[in-house]
Write a protein that holds these residues in place. Structure first.
Motif, PDB file in Angstrom:
ATOM      1  N   LYS A  67      -4.903  -9.742 -39.802  1.00 38.01           N
ATOM      2  CA  LYS A  67      -4.455 -10.974 -38.712  1.00 38.01           C
ATOM      3  C   LYS A  67      -5.643 -11.754 -38.418  1.00 38.01           C
ATOM      4  O   LYS A  67      -6.603 -11.485 -38.454  1.00 38.01           O
ATOM      5  CB  LYS A  67      -3.625 -10.454 -37.610  1.00 38.01           C
ATOM      6  N   ARG A  72      -6.434 -15.095 -42.873  1.00 37.93           N
ATOM      7  CA  ARG A  72      -5.442 -16.299 -43.572  1.00 37.93           C
ATOM      8  C   ARG A  72      -6.469 -17.153 -44.335  1.00 37.93           C
ATOM      9  O   ARG A  72      -5.885 -17.463 -45.339  1.00 37.93           O
ATOM     10  CB  ARG A  72      -4.970 -17.098 -42.298  1.00 37.93           C
ATOM     11  N   GLN A  76      -5.161 -17.338 -48.160  1.00 40.91           N
ATOM     12  CA  GLN A  76      -4.334 -18.635 -48.417  1.00 40.91           C
ATOM     13  C   GLN A  76      -5.447 -19.269 -49.768  1.00 40.91           C
ATOM     14  O   GLN A  76      -4.969 -19.914 -50.502  1.00 40.91           O
ATOM     15  CB  GLN A  76      -4.494 -19.516 -47.467  1.00 40.91           C
ATOM     16  N   ASP A 136      -2.662 -18.690 -33.406  1.00 44.16           N
ATOM     17  CA  ASP A 136      -3.448 -19.291 -34.247  1.00 44.16           C
ATOM     18  C   ASP A 136      -3.368 -20.888 -34.121  1.00 44.16           C
ATOM     19  O   ASP A 136      -4.434 -21.409 -34.564  1.00 44.16           O
ATOM     20  CB  ASP A 136      -3.464 -19.062 -35.666  1.00 44.16           C
TER      21      ASP A 136
END
Length: 469
Positions: A67, A72, A76, A136
């Motif tokens: 997390k 991310r 990604q 986020d």
């Protein structure tokens, strides 16, 4: 015809380009300068390499964490943790008169430090940490809340309040005197709850990996290619007119140039400063930074702090200084003091250490100087800034073997940001939309700051607006 044209080869623009090229879009990143990165870049001077912009990466969670913004980002863009060779900080400090708070990448350290320095505030601080939202993304609701008001409802000692705001503002507040609660929460978490780190070889490794990945996916990068204007017809960008006169066409345009700077490019008469709510005007907060190369590692002088945030009075004043530079507060960063080998930054000429000192600066003063006065003032303020810094470190000035310095006008030259405002406009466009249906913004004026924030912004705006068809 491109699917997406991206203005600016900074972190957010390159990240957006990678994300779109992954899905076989025909995408081109346009950059006015001869190199990438904007202010988060690097250069070579007198056979030495210098980073600019980057003091540290925020949001440094341990390898394998699933997390958070860094996880991310890696997921990604399909990078691994090892691609960036991130070394954690050794430990940083907030220094006020008669008070200090040390912190590192273990959140418990700061909690213990608050209990030691402000014992009556220990429970209040824990309640503040619990109140910081675990999210986020910024929201309009949180953008309207005053962080000072929210923090003051938990923490009663005014000096502790100022000590908590000092690092967060220096590393991410475009707003004078205050922060919005959402930005405060994100910055608090990124610095105090997740932590700071640095790639072993500095910002160049991040940029190298971004460009390599982007080009490997077929993305086009055009340096020395400035945008003169965005030609508007029927509520859309109909053509991107380059400084050379060449016109490029795309289904959509994603700009990392900044809100006001992007509006200025539109040839439909759109006001650069938009009346509220929310009012949008250029940011005013800018910096001077001195860089001193030493003939010794700072740890050999007894200085092992990665970053020191200092303020020489109980109230922290986050506003444009009336003087050319505000010497009362600042940030001292030693790139040597991350958790890697002490000789890893040896440049081969005997320089083993670096001390970087950043202070608030007055853009108008520096911009109004003539060429000769500008150079003499840089020399004068270089000495003054470092004299201010050594109140909080060993006096390294006799060990300096090379120097450089940037001012707010340097920031304008390499980023195009009005007033040299590193963090852009105070009011952010959180959804990235503009008055034109195929023009969007990413980067600092979309809402996230710092290297990780900028990359996440590019990814988010690409996902939201450019992968619809």
């Amino acid at each position: 015809m491109y699917d997406t044209l991206i203005i600016g080869a900074g972190m957010s623009g390159l990240a957006a380009g990678i994300r779109l090229a992954m899905y076989d879009q025909r995408v081109c990143v346009l950059e006015r300068h001869t190199t990438i990165g904007g202010l988060n870049s690097f250069y070579r001077l007198r056979r030495r390499d210098y980073d600019v912009g980057l003091h540290a990466l925020t949001n440094i969670t341990p390898k394998g964490t699933k997390k958070g913004p860094l996880a991310r980002l890696l997921r990604q863009l399909r990078f691994s943790w090892d691609d960036f060779q991130i070394s954690p900080q050794l430990g940083s400090r907030i220094a006020f008169p008669g008070r200090r708070l040390d912190f590192n990448n273990d959140p418990q350290t700061l909690t213990d430090e608050v209990a030691r320095e402000f014992p009556s505030e220990a429970d209040n601080f824990r309640r503040l940490v619990a109140a910081i939202a675990d999210y986020d993304d910024l929201t309009d609701e949180h953008q309207q809340l005053s962080a000072r008001e929210v923090v003051a409802s938990h923490v009663k000692d005014p000096v502790l309040v100022e000590m908590l705001f000092c690092p967060l503002m220096f590393y991410g507040s475009a707003r004078e005197h205050d922060m919005d609660w959402g930005q405060f929460s994100i910055m608090f978490r990124s610095i105090f709850l997740e932590g700071l780190g640095r790639p072993h070889s500095g910002v160049r490794l991040i940029l190298k990996n971004l460009v390599k990945r982007y080009r490997s996916l077929g993305g086009e990068l055009r340096l020395r290619t400035g945008v003169d204007r965005l030609h508007v017809e029927d509520g859309r960008v109909a053509g991107v007119v380059l400084d050379s006169g060449e016109v490029l066409h795309a289904k959509r345009v994603l700009s990392s140039a900044g809100w006001c700077e992007t509006m200025r490019l539109c040839d439909d008469g759109q006001p650069v400063e938009v009346a509220g709510p929310p009012a949008r005007s250029p940011g005013r907060l800018s910096f001077c930074e001195t860089i001193s190369t030493l003939d010794v590692d700072p740890k050999q002088m007894g200085y092992d702090r990665t970053i020191t945030f200092f303020n020489d009075h109980d109230r922290f004043d986050w506003t444009v200084p009336t003087e050319p530079c505000d010497l009362r507060s600042g940030v001292i960063c030693s790139p040597n003091n991350f958790d890697y080998a002490a000789d890893s930054l040896d440049d081969g000429r005997g320089g083993r250490g670096v001390m970087r000192v950043t202070v608030l600066a007055n853009y108008d003063y520096w911009n109004d100087l003539g060429a000769e006065a500008y150079q003499s003032e840089k020399l004068r303020w270089f000495e003054a800034i470092n004299e201010s810094a050594v109140r909080f470190t060993p006096d390294y000035r006799s060990r300096v073997i090379d120097t450089d310095m940037f001012t707010p006008t340097t920031i304008v030259r390499f980023t195009g940001h009005d007033n040299g405002a590193v963090y852009g406009a105070p009011e952010k466009q959180l959804d990235g939309t503009t008055h034109l249906e195929n023009l969007f913004v990413c980067g600092t004026d979309q809402g996230f700051v710092g290297i990780v924030g900028s990359i996440v912004s590019g990814i988010g705006m690409a996902n939201l607006h450019c992968l619809k068809d």
